[in-house]
Each structure stands twice: as structure tokens, then as C-alpha cells.
Design an enzyme around this catalytic site. Structure first.
Site, short mmCIF file in Angstrom:
data_model
loop_
_atom_site.label_atom_id
_atom_site.label_comp_id
_atom_site.label_asym_id
_atom_site.label_seq_id
_atom_site.Cartn_x
_atom_site.Cartn_y
_atom_site.Cartn_z
N ARG A 57 14.77 7.89 6.79
CA ARG A 57 13.33 7.63 6.92
C ARG A 57 12.56 8.27 5.77
NH1 ARG A 57 11.81 9.54 12.26
NH2 ARG A 57 10.99 11.42 11.29
N TYR A 110 -11.77 -3.88 -0.42
CA TYR A 110 -10.93 -4.91 0.22
C TYR A 110 -11.32 -5.05 1.70
CZ TYR A 110 -6.40 -6.88 1.84
OH TYR A 110 -5.40 -7.64 2.41
N ASP A 182 -8.12 2.24 -4.79
CA ASP A 182 -7.22 1.10 -4.69
C ASP A 182 -7.10 0.52 -6.11
OD1 ASP A 182 -6.09 -1.47 -4.36
OD2 ASP A 182 -6.87 -1.64 -2.32
N LYS A 207 1.57 -7.44 -4.54
CA LYS A 207 0.96 -8.30 -5.55
C LYS A 207 1.82 -8.30 -6.82
CE LYS A 207 -2.12 -8.92 -2.41
NZ LYS A 207 -3.26 -8.08 -2.14
C1 LIG Z 1 -3.65 -7.49 -0.81
C2 LIG Z 1 -4.42 -6.24 -0.98
C3 LIG Z 1 -4.23 -5.15 -0.15
C4 LIG Z 1 -3.30 -5.21 1.04
O1 LIG Z 1 -1.96 -5.46 0.69
P1 LIG Z 1 -0.93 -6.08 1.76
O2 LIG Z 1 0.39 -5.78 1.17
O3 LIG Z 1 -1.26 -7.54 1.84
O4 LIG Z 1 -1.17 -5.38 3.06
C5 LIG Z 1 -4.94 -4.01 -0.40
N1 LIG Z 1 -5.82 -3.94 -1.41
C6 LIG Z 1 -6.05 -4.97 -2.25
C7 LIG Z 1 -7.03 -4.84 -3.35
C8 LIG Z 1 -5.35 -6.17 -2.05
O5 LIG Z 1 -5.59 -7.20 -2.86
#
Ligand SMILES: *Cc1c(COP(=O)(O)O)cnc(C)c1O
Length: 397
Positions: A57, A110, A182, A207
């Protein structure tokens, strides 16, 4: 440009062929139990104060390989993984706040992070208020004695305002608050958060890191000051990620630099031409002068990714005109997420704003420029917007 060192790091970090029979790639290690060779070794592993430290883990060689590359690329003290990008956003927040604290959050955050803050953090007795992404050092006026976290996202992933992150971070630190960011849009290649005052950097690895639309994964990195709190919280919450998703992210990282370069070039070509398109009111791309905060992008970033926004001219029959336009698309897919090899187009609902209301009357679209031939993409999106222009009954006033 990002540094040449990053390009080499992406290829060589996190690999240990000698440990895996010569394999070029660190494998997807499937594990729960990690055996120790003797009673003495077990007793020693308990001495660190955590008898569970020796358990999958807390990571396997696959986890370590991904965490190590990410921490090194971003110049962080350490990295942790989460099962999704959103889990990275929410659990990073939870690591630093307690009931009675205040969180100051950017208004272009987001959407699901915004919902988590307004619903779950509020339910736990944590106050949440917002600042406008263009406020910069003026966020000082919004800091309260109990402000524990300032949360930034630059650029916003739907509206693309770029913030003065160093000024916001300086104000937050003067106040004793910690700065979370972020950094998904820029990736660690195009924005170095720790050189700009950030304490914790958050990524939807889903992404560009995974890069092929085939896994969901999150990560966060921290500087030395924030690291113990971040790591302890991730362990306490039981955060981990599966071997296949980590493996796909590791594989994606090897080509991140060349992919991003192409995403960047194509997005700029499309964004630039879209500025002249008769259906378009304005283009929201951090590398174009018309984008709010463009000067901060120029000062602080070393590249742009493939995601940007387009505001169309308003229409009386907007739903019908959008439907004609989207149904015309051949190569842009219609769907959530971004950062994969393929192009995407998405209608965006009117952005939620607590500080300054969103003023554009026309609909907002988000485009992700994929790795297809750029001229084919231009023909596809311009034909769709021509159809919007033809179907559109101009809005009055
Ligand atoms: C897609 C996204 C997230 C969340 O990611 P997931 O893997 O889909 O949970 C968080 N912040 C931003 C800016 C995003 O584009």
C-alpha cells in the site's frame, strides 16, 4: 522552452534494468505482501515507527519509479499517488485543513474541486471563499486570521486565466498559509511550481502524463516544508494507485516532451486562426495576448499545452446552432477529459463565479488539440464553426 535536462530525465529516471533481469521498463509490480528475509529484518522494519511501512500500500518499485520521476521533474522533496486526479485535489486539501480553518480558493478552480470545497469541506466546518484569478497580491485583503490554505489553478482548465502565482504565494506565506496548486494544464515541463512559491503541486496524471486516454491517476508533490504533512495524510487515508495505471503513466511520461511540443504547436495554430473566424468572439489561450494573465504566462511558463477555450458569438437559437456545429465534427471527439493523443471539443456550461460574474454572452467551447495532422484539424473545426455561423440567428442587443 523547458530545460534539455528534463528531456533526458524523462527517458532515464525511474528505470533500473539491473533489478529486473535487464528489462528496459520497470514492470507493473503486482503485490500486497512484501516478504522480509528474517525475524531480525522484520523487527528492524518495525523500528521506523510504522510496522506497516513494509507493505505494498505504501508503494512498490512501480510506484517508486513514477514518484521519483515526478518529484525530480518538478523539483519537489517527494511525491505521492492517488487513484484519480480529483482524489489528489481533495486529499491534498484534507491533509492541511481542520475544522474552523478557512480556505481561499481561485474562482476558476476545476468544477469538481469547487463542489468538494463548497459541500464536503463546508460540512466539516471549514470555511471556503474565493478570489478572482486576476487579483494577484490583492488576495491579501481576503486572507483571514484562520486562513490555512490558498488554492490556485493557473491557467483555469475551462476559462484559461493565468494568475500571478508568485504574488499570491508571497501574500499567503506572509499570512502563514500554505499554497496548493493544480498544475495539470502546464505539466511539470512547462511550469515549475516550487520556483514560483507553491508548496504542494497537484496533477491529474490522467491527462498528459498517461497521455493515451486509457487510465485515471492522480499525484501530488511537495516541498520540504509541506512534505511530512502531505505524506502522513496520504498514508493515513490509505491512498495508493494500481500497478497498471502507474505503468501506463510511466510509459506516457517517456514521450511527454515530444507529445506536448506537438500539442502546443497545433493548439497555437488553431487558436491563432480561430481569432479571425467569423463565428468567434474571443479565443482564450494563455500564449495569446488577449488571454487574461497572458503576461504572467510569458513570465512564468516555458510552454503551452494543447487545451484552450473559444467564446463564440451569441445566438438566439444557441442550442440548435451548437448542435449543427458539433454534429459536423469528424475528427474532434465530443467528451470529457483531455491530454490524450486525440482531439476533443466540448461545450462548457456558463462558468460558476463567486467574485466577478462571467460576462460573455456567447457560448464557451473547450478544444483539445490532439496529434492529428494540424490542417485536417483546422478544416474540421472551421467547417463546424462555419456551420454555427450559418445556423446562428444573431442575438439582439
Ligand atoms: C481532469 C482534471 C482533474 C481531475 O482528474 P481525474 O483524474 O479526472 O479525477 C483535476 N484537475 C484538473 C485541472 C483536471 O483537468
Amino acid at each position: 522552452m523547458h530545460t534539455a535536462y528534463d528531456d533526458t530525465l524523462l527517458i532515464h529516471a525511474g528505470r533500473a534494468p539491473a533489478s529486473f533481469g535487464g528489462l528496459v521498463n520497470t514492470p507493473a509490480c503486482r503485490a500486497s505482501t512484501l516478504l522480509v528475509p528474517s525475524y531480525d529484518a522484520w523487527m528492524r522494519s518495525c523500528e521506523g515507527g510504522n510496522a506497516y511501512g513494509h507493505y505494498a500500500r505504501f508503494g512498490t518499485p512501480t510506484t517508486r519509479a513514477f514518484e521519483d520521476i515526478l518529484a525530480e521533474l518538478e523539483g519537489a522533496h517527494g511525491a505521492v499517488v492517488y487513484p484519480s486526479g480529483l482524489a489528489a485535489c481533495t486529499h491534498t486539501l484534507l491533509a492541511f485543513v481542520s475544522p474552523g480553518d478557512h480556505v481561499l480558493m481561485t474562482d476558476n478552480v476545476y468544477g469538481p474541486t469547487r463542489s468538494f470545497a463548497c459541500q464536503t469541506l463546508a460540512r466539516l466546518g471549514i470555511e471556503v471563499t474565493f478570489f478572482a484569478p486576476e487579483e494577484g497580491a490583492n488576495v491579501s485583503a481576503r486572507l483571514r486570521p484562520n486562513t490555512r490554505v490558498v488554492y490556485v489553478e493557473s491557467p483555469g482548465s475551462q476559462t484559461f486565466e493565468v494568475s500571478d502565482v508568485p504574488a499570491i504565494a508571497a501574500a499567503a506565506h506572509q499570512h502563514g498559509a500554505i499554497v496548493l496548486m493544480d498544475n495539470t494544464w502546464a505539466t511539470p515541463l512547462y511550469f515549475k511550481p516550487f520556483e514560483h512559491g507553491v508548496d504542494v503541486s497537484i496533477h491529474a496524471a490522467t491527462k498528459y502524463m498517461v497521455g493515451h486516454s486509457d487510465a485515471i491517476l492522480g499525484a501530488a508533490t511537495a516541498n520540504e516544508r509541506a512534505w511530512p504533512t502531505l505524506q502522513a495524510a496520504a498514508h493515513s487515508f490509505g491512498q495508493t494507485a494500481g500497478p497498471d495505471d502507474l505503468y501506463l503513466a510511466l510509459r506516457g511520461l517517456r514521450t511527454l516532451s515530444v507529445r506536448l511540443q506537438r500539442h502546443c504547436e497545433t493548439a497555437l495554430l488553431l487558436a491563432d486562426r480561430l481569432q479571425e473566424h467569423p463565428a468567434v468572439a474571443r479565443v482564450l489561450h494563455p500564449a495569446l495576448p488577449g488571454c487574461p494573465g497572458h503576461a504572467f504566462w510569458q513570465r512564468d511558463f516555458t510552454g503551452a499545452s494543447g487545451l484552450f477555450g473559444v467564446v463564440l458569438k451569441p445566438a438566439e437559437n444557441v442550442e440548435q446552432a451548437l448542435s449543427v456545429a458539433f454534429n459536423r465534427l469528424q475528427f474532434f471527439g465530443i467528451g470529457l477529459s483531455w491530454g490524450g493523443y486525440e482531439s476533443l471539443a466540448l461545450p462548457i456550461a456558463k462558468p460558476a463565479r463567486a467574485v466577478n460574474p462571467w460576462e460573455d454572452a456567447g457560448p464557451l467551447l473547450r478544444l483539445h488539440a490532439g496529434l492529428e495532422d494540424p490542417e485536417t484539424l483546422w478544416n474540421d473545426i472551421s467547417a463546424a464553426l462555419n456551420a454555427y455561423a450559418e445556423a446562428r440567428e444573431p442575438a439582439l442587443g
